[in-house]
Design an enzyme around this catalytic site. Sequence first.
Site, PDB file in Angstrom:
ATOM      1  N   THR A   1       0.852  -1.190   0.000  1.00  0.00           N
ATOM      2  CA  THR A   1       0.000   0.000   0.000  1.00  0.00           C
ATOM      3  C   THR A   1       0.887   1.239   0.000  1.00  0.00           C
ATOM      4  OG1 THR A   1      -1.696  -1.164   1.190  1.00  0.00           O
ATOM      5  CG2 THR A   1      -1.664   1.213   1.505  1.00  0.00           C
TER       6      THR A   1
ATOM      7  N   GLY B   1     -10.809  -2.703   2.823  1.00  0.00           N
ATOM      8  CA  GLY B   1      -9.848  -2.653   3.929  1.00  0.00           C
ATOM      9  C   GLY B   1      -9.925  -1.335   4.682  1.00  0.00           C
ATOM     10  N   ASP B   2      -8.865  -1.049   5.412  1.00  0.00           N
ATOM     11  CA  ASP B   2      -8.822   0.176   6.222  1.00  0.00           C
ATOM     12  C   ASP B   2      -8.489   1.423   5.413  1.00  0.00           C
ATOM     13  OD1 ASP B   2      -6.232  -1.092   5.858  1.00  0.00           O
ATOM     14  OD2 ASP B   2      -5.429   0.517   7.109  1.00  0.00           O
TER      15      ASP B   2
ATOM     16  N   ARG C   1     -14.405  -7.129  -0.611  1.00  0.00           N
ATOM     17  CA  ARG C   1     -13.799  -6.781   0.691  1.00  0.00           C
ATOM     18  C   ARG C   1     -13.218  -5.358   0.644  1.00  0.00           C
ATOM     19  NH1 ARG C   1      -8.298  -5.220   2.309  1.00  0.00           N
ATOM     20  NH2 ARG C   1      -7.974  -5.885   4.436  1.00  0.00           N
TER      21      ARG C   1
ATOM     22  N   THR D   1      -0.577   1.247   6.924  1.00  0.00           N
ATOM     23  CA  THR D   1      -0.462   0.095   6.033  1.00  0.00           C
ATOM     24  C   THR D   1      -0.325  -1.158   6.883  1.00  0.00           C
ATOM     25  OG1 THR D   1       0.818  -0.973   4.291  1.00  0.00           O
ATOM     26  CG2 THR D   1       2.059   0.438   5.794  1.00  0.00           C
ATOM     27  N   GLY D   2      -0.974  -2.224   6.444  1.00  0.00           N
ATOM     28  CA  GLY D   2      -0.905  -3.456   7.217  1.00  0.00           C
ATOM     29  C   GLY D   2      -2.201  -4.234   7.079  1.00  0.00           C
TER      30      GLY D   2
ATOM     31  N   GLY E   1      -5.561  -4.773   7.231  1.00  0.00           N
ATOM     32  CA  GLY E   1      -6.622  -3.786   7.350  1.00  0.00           C
ATOM     33  C   GLY E   1      -7.696  -4.065   8.382  1.00  0.00           C
TER      34      GLY E   1
HETATM   35  N1  ASP Z   1      -4.104  -2.028   4.693  1.00  0.00           N
HETATM   36  C1  ASP Z   1      -4.317  -2.593   3.398  1.00  0.00           C
HETATM   37  C2  ASP Z   1      -5.610  -3.374   3.419  1.00  0.00           C
HETATM   38  O1  ASP Z   1      -5.870  -4.064   4.377  1.00  0.00           O
HETATM   39  C3  ASP Z   1      -3.232  -3.501   2.948  1.00  0.00           C
HETATM   40  C4  ASP Z   1      -1.827  -3.018   3.203  1.00  0.00           C
HETATM   41  O2  ASP Z   1      -1.623  -1.946   3.719  1.00  0.00           O
HETATM   42  O3  ASP Z   1      -0.921  -3.757   2.872  1.00  0.00           O
HETATM   43  O4  ASP Z   1      -6.328  -3.343   2.452  1.00  0.00           O
END
Ligand code: ASP
Length: 321
Positions: A189, A219-220, A217, A240-241, A243
């Site tokens: 991300t 995400g965050d 789906r 990022t991570g 979500g």
């Molecule tokens: N946060 C993002 C999501 O969950 C993915 C990511 O940041 O790698 O969609």
Amino acid sequence: MKLIKPFLILLLIAISAVTFSQQKYALAIHGGAGNITPQNVPPEVRKAYKAKLEEALMAGEAVLKNGGQALDAVTAAIMVMENSPLFNAGKGAVFTADGTNEMDASIMDGSNLEAGAVAGVSKIKNPILAARAVMEQSPHVLLSGNGADAFAKEKGLDMVDPSYFFTQSRWDSYQREKKRMEKGDKHGTVGCVALDQHGNLAAGTSTGGMTMKMHGRIGDSPIIGAGTYADNNTCAVSCTGHGEYFIRYAVAYDIGALMKYKGMTLQQAANEVVMHKLKSAGGDGGIIAVDHKGNISLVFNTSGMFRGKVTENHEMQVFIF
Ligand code: ASP
């Protein structure tokens, strides 16, 4: 004695001129956090990532240096990364379980708490521009799917055939993960936070989501308060991570809230959320943040996070591990 007064006035004018010309700006970016180790990012790939991160920092800094708006700096830096196949946003978006690309993005203006976001879009070349258009040209905060695509088209944004988002490396990892039938942790991300010379903060985030996510789906990243938040009184944050954790822990908002209600510094608040709350819950990832004084925090609980920062008196720096 008579000369002292004009002298003092001149001194004051000189001091304020210097202060004005040295108004602070600060900018930080991320290109995703995750299982990013020296073993799985070989030196030549590292070089490519670092060059692209520097290009994104330069694009954002150019705006801030000239007295431009934090929002424009955030948009410019994110677009550089969205246009690169290296990151999981725009061109390099990962594939869903159905083999499609569905992107999310959001942006927030810390000066007035205006925000815009799109979720599950598949035909907009730069989702961050669509998020910005939602903020500036619609009465809403979040548009999704076909409605968001149609809105972006109506606003004259660059539209592409969904095949534009095909990249061989993302396809290969989709195929690998499909075979293993498990949720991928391919991150990448992108995000940017900025403080401009007018004292305004802004944050933005753009993503293809997580490899093998279910169709539909979200995400965050497009959720204001989870993946993105900005408030001139506290800080601007882009996450990022994984979500689902960032949504449930309202990560981006929580960092500012700890500053506001508990009097924590930015670094303390970021550490508390990422290294304690998220980590103990099993939520992997990281954040970039800048506060209203120009302090920058880059915090992650994974092995690596593509990231970089620049301020008015510090050389730009990029890091991976
Ligand atoms: N946060 C993002 C999501 O969950 C993915 C990511 O940041 O790698 O969609």
